[in-house]
Design a protein around this motif. Structure first.
Motif, PDB file in Angstrom:
ATOM      1  N   GLU B  81      37.474  43.742  35.218  1.00 33.80           N
ATOM      2  CA  GLU B  81      37.756  45.150  35.008  1.00 33.80           C
ATOM      3  C   GLU B  81      39.054  45.911  35.475  1.00 33.80           C
ATOM      4  O   GLU B  81      39.746  46.461  34.751  1.00 33.80           O
ATOM      5  N   GLU B  82      39.067  45.415  36.848  1.00 27.59           N
ATOM      6  CA  GLU B  82      40.554  45.793  37.771  1.00 27.59           C
ATOM      7  C   GLU B  82      41.682  45.188  36.575  1.00 27.59           C
ATOM      8  O   GLU B  82      42.572  45.964  36.555  1.00 27.59           O
ATOM      9  N   LEU B  83      41.649  43.907  36.242  1.00 24.38           N
ATOM     10  CA  LEU B  83      42.664  43.266  35.607  1.00 24.38           C
ATOM     11  C   LEU B  83      42.844  44.000  34.319  1.00 24.38           C
ATOM     12  O   LEU B  83      44.140  44.227  34.053  1.00 24.38           O
ATOM     13  N   LYS B  84      41.899  44.480  33.490  1.00 26.84           N
ATOM     14  CA  LYS B  84      42.053  45.029  32.108  1.00 26.84           C
ATOM     15  C   LYS B  84      42.774  46.287  32.471  1.00 26.84           C
ATOM     16  O   LYS B  84      43.601  46.697  31.620  1.00 26.84           O
ATOM     17  N   LYS B  85      42.195  46.977  33.174  1.00 31.38           N
ATOM     18  CA  LYS B  85      42.575  48.300  33.639  1.00 31.38           C
ATOM     19  C   LYS B  85      44.273  48.410  33.816  1.00 31.38           C
ATOM     20  O   LYS B  85      44.785  49.387  33.417  1.00 31.38           O
ATOM     21  N   ASN B  86      44.731  47.389  34.477  1.00 37.11           N
ATOM     22  CA  ASN B  86      46.380  47.288  34.958  1.00 37.11           C
ATOM     23  C   ASN B  86      46.874  46.391  34.157  1.00 37.11           C
ATOM     24  O   ASN B  86      48.123  46.347  34.281  1.00 37.11           O
ATOM     25  N   ASN B  87      46.447  46.200  33.144  1.00 40.34           N
ATOM     26  CA  ASN B  87      46.828  45.097  32.097  1.00 40.34           C
ATOM     27  C   ASN B  87      47.730  43.851  32.808  1.00 40.34           C
ATOM     28  O   ASN B  87      48.649  43.512  32.825  1.00 40.34           O
TER      29      ASN B  87
END
Lengths: 320, 344
Positions: B81-87
């Motif tokens: 989720e964190e990865l997706k949020k920050n691209n």
């Protein structure tokens, strides 16, 4: 109107005008001076206002940036016993405790030592040595704080650890930080105290000696009462530096983020905690650190206000 | 004379910048020893340099999120989720072990035995002297002094912290509830030091100290590494065999976003605190050349860096994982026109 003078009234009028008013050259000089005066006034006022503006915006932005943390954490920010980013518990208490304890230790050591140096320099020291020692004290004030930090880490902490292992099992801690801070602020307090002691008129000194006072009595009853207020200024200057000192303290304070009711053990200070964590903080942690900065700001402010208050009371009491 | 020297200096520095690229990255100190070895080798071969700032995993994540570096490095993986949020995308670049290091006079290198619960109690300040019963029972053959224990830990946000606390939280309930796991933790007792190097330095300076560092730091600083009891109940020494045994359990294929932590793995020979160090990059990069240079460096390291890594007690990523990384992760890194940057 029959006079011997050949001057007509009109001409006399013109003459008077000329006498009263400035010549073109003088007038432009006046004008220029007026302009210079105004520019001077505006720039000095501007500079003064700039200070106010800076103070206001710094406070404002700290409050603004710290607000999310304050509203989210509420009172627990001031009561929680730990600063644990992993579980979002941000208690400022350990850092506030550490800041106050280290500064108090520093002040408690620095005041008597600085007084001793200042009295020696102004009253007892042979004039030849006075210059040398005075310069050395001033040089000490110019040593960058990181040097003190390295010295504390490489020399002082191992020394404490090897000589007092039961009190300082790790060498680092609040007392170690306090000692470093004391050394850092001694030159400040000494310099100010020496300067105000030098302002005591020598006639007062000599009269006291003439009455048969010993050096101690002269210092105690003549010098001391007249320089108390000035000395307090030096102490406050030192305290201000001790409260905000960052690098040297971070090196030796032990960086423990838990509230331990200890004086010799490890802890942290507000400045050290911010230095350790700010570069990688985001979200609530970042906001909490900024709020912590505001707290430090307020503590320093409170110390200054207290100093002002004490100075005023002293001045009122002192017979002029 | 001075002018000539200055001119020559400027000319050479201009020439250097023209011909060679510098890859910029920041983050974990855990893989720093091997990254700097790789960087030396890579520069000798290609002329391209690496400017890697070992500021800690927390700082690495912060800097890549802010976009000030081409890649970030972290030992604590970011969640999908964190990865997706920050691209961002992440992949494991290297694996290594975190080892407990001790400084107790009279105890030989590698002689001390500890288990997870004891370690957790020491770090919670519940065990305060080296001759405590809990430690003596694990070490019937050693005579331990009554020296005070000084736990040393990381003062800043750190991936080594994350791996260590992740392990302790698994083996000790009280640690899990009282302290919890994470990159930045409040420890009840002991001294906080900066970076792996700082912890190593403090431990070697303080009699009675215990700390935890990435294995290469223990070796470089000649520190006394304790044995640990693993999940199978066996005491194991920290070396590349035991790290490898733990790493062999890793199932990267089923790890979403390559989120995988390798602590407390099963197996008689497994070292209990092993972790991968991750590289983080943006999925859509502004500077395609810089990103391409960085990927070329990592590709070179995957191919040629294995021996250097093993020498330093790290574990290179297996070939199957490397091809998985290239296929599934590097294919997501694109320039602003949507073109995939990595072309094998």
């Amino acid at each position: 109107m029959t006079t011997g003078s050949s001057v007509t009234p009109q001409a006399a009028e013109g003459d008077r005008m000329q006498k009263l008013s400035a010549s073109g050259h003088e007038r432009s000089a006046l004008k220029r001076n007026g302009l210079v005066d105004r520019v001077f006034e505006i720039t000095t006022r501007g500079s003064a206002l700039l200070v106010l503006l800076l103070l206001g915006t710094i406070t404002g932005s700290l409050i603004l940036a710290g607000w999310p943390a304050l509203s989210e954490l509420g009172l627990s920010f001031f009561t929680d016993d730990r600063w644990a980013a992993n579980v979002n518990r941000f208690g400022a208490l350990p850092a506030i405790y550490g800041t106050l304890v280290t500064s108090l230790i520093a002040i408690a050591i620095a005041i008597p030592v600085s007084l001793g140096i200042a009295i020696f320099l102004t009253e007892i020291c042979p004039p030849k040595l006075r210059r040398t020692i005075g310069t050395m004290v001033e040089l000490l004030a110019g040593v960058p704080s990181i040097i003190y930090g390295m010295w504390g880490m490489e020399v002082l902490a191992p020394f404490l650890q090897s000589h007092f292992p039961s009190v300082f099992p790790a060498g680092t801690g609040l007392t170690t930080a306090g000692l470093i801070l004391a050394i850092m602020i001694i030159p400040f307090i000494t310099a100010v105290t020496r300067d105000v002691m030098n302002t005591v008129p020598s006639i007062m000194r000599e009269s006291a000696y003439g009455l048969g006072c010993t050096t101690w009595e002269v210092v105690r009853h003549v010098i001391f009462p007249s320089v108390k207020a000035g000395m307090l200024g030096g102490v406050i200057l030192g305290l201000g530096r001790a409260l905000g000192e960052t690098m040297a303290v971070t090196f030796v304070i032990g960086n423990n983020l838990f509230l331990n009711a200890t004086v010799t053990g490890q802890g942290t200070s507000i400045a050290a905690l911010i230095a350790n964590q700010f570069s990688e903080a985001d979200g609530l942690q970042r906001s909490a650190l900024l709020l912590l900065g505001l707290v430090l700001f307020l503590i320093t402010f409170a110390v200054l206000a207290l100093a002002r208050f004490m100075l005023n009371r002293m001045n009122q009491r002192a017979p002029s | 004379m001075i002018k000539q020297v200055a001119a020559a200096f400027i000319a050479t520095s201009l020439a250097a910048t023209a011909s060679a690229a510098t890859i910029t990255g920041a983050g974990a100190t855990f893989p720093y020893p091997v990254y700097s070895q790789w960087a030396d080798g890579y520069q000798d071969e290609t002329g391209n340099g690496l400017n890697y700032q070992a500021i800690g995993s927390g700082g690495g994540i912060q800097q890549i999120t802010a976009g000030t570096v081409t890649f970030g490095a972290s030992d604590a993986p970011m969640t999908p989720e964190e990865l997706k949020k920050n691209n961002l995308v992440q992949w494991p670049q290297i694996m290594g072990g975190v080892v407990p290091v001790v400084h107790v006079e009279g105890v030989d290198n590698g002689a001390l035995r500890l288990d997870g619960e004891t370690l957790a109690d020491i770090y919670q300040g519940k065990i305060t002297t080296w001759n405590d019963d809990a430690i003596s029972q694990l070490n019937p053959d050693l005579t331990l002094p009554d020296t005070k224990i000084t736990p040393v830990y990381r003062a800043e946000g750190s991936g080594t912290n994350f791996l260590f606390t992740h392990y302790l939280a698994q083996v000790s309930d009280s640690f899990k509830n009282e302290i919890g796991e994470g990159k930045s933790v409040a420890w009840p007792a002991g001294v906080g030091a900066k970076a792996n190097g700082g912890v190593a330095n403090q431990v070697s300076g303080i009699n009675g100290a215990i700390g935890y560092v990435e294995s290469a730091y223990a070796e470089q600083n000649d520190l006394n590494v304790a044995q640990l009891k693993n999940q199978a109940g066996k005491f194991v020494a920290a070396n590349s065999d035991s790290f490898q045994a733990a790493a062999a359990n890793a199932d990267w294929k089923d790890a979403e976003g390559m989120y995988l932590v390798l602590t407390n793995q099963p197996g008689d020979k497994s070292w209990p605190i092993v972790g991968a160090s991750f590289i983080l990059m943006h999925t859509e990069v502004d500077d395609a050349k810089a990103a391409g240079d960085a990927l070329a460096f990592f590709d070179w390291s995957f191919k040629n860096g294995g021996d250097m890594a093993t020498d330093l007690n790290y574990i290179p990523m297996p070939d199957s994982v490397v091809s998985m990384v290239k296929q599934n992760v590097w294919s997501q890194i694109k320039d602003d026109s949507g073109k995939v940057i990595w072309q094998p």
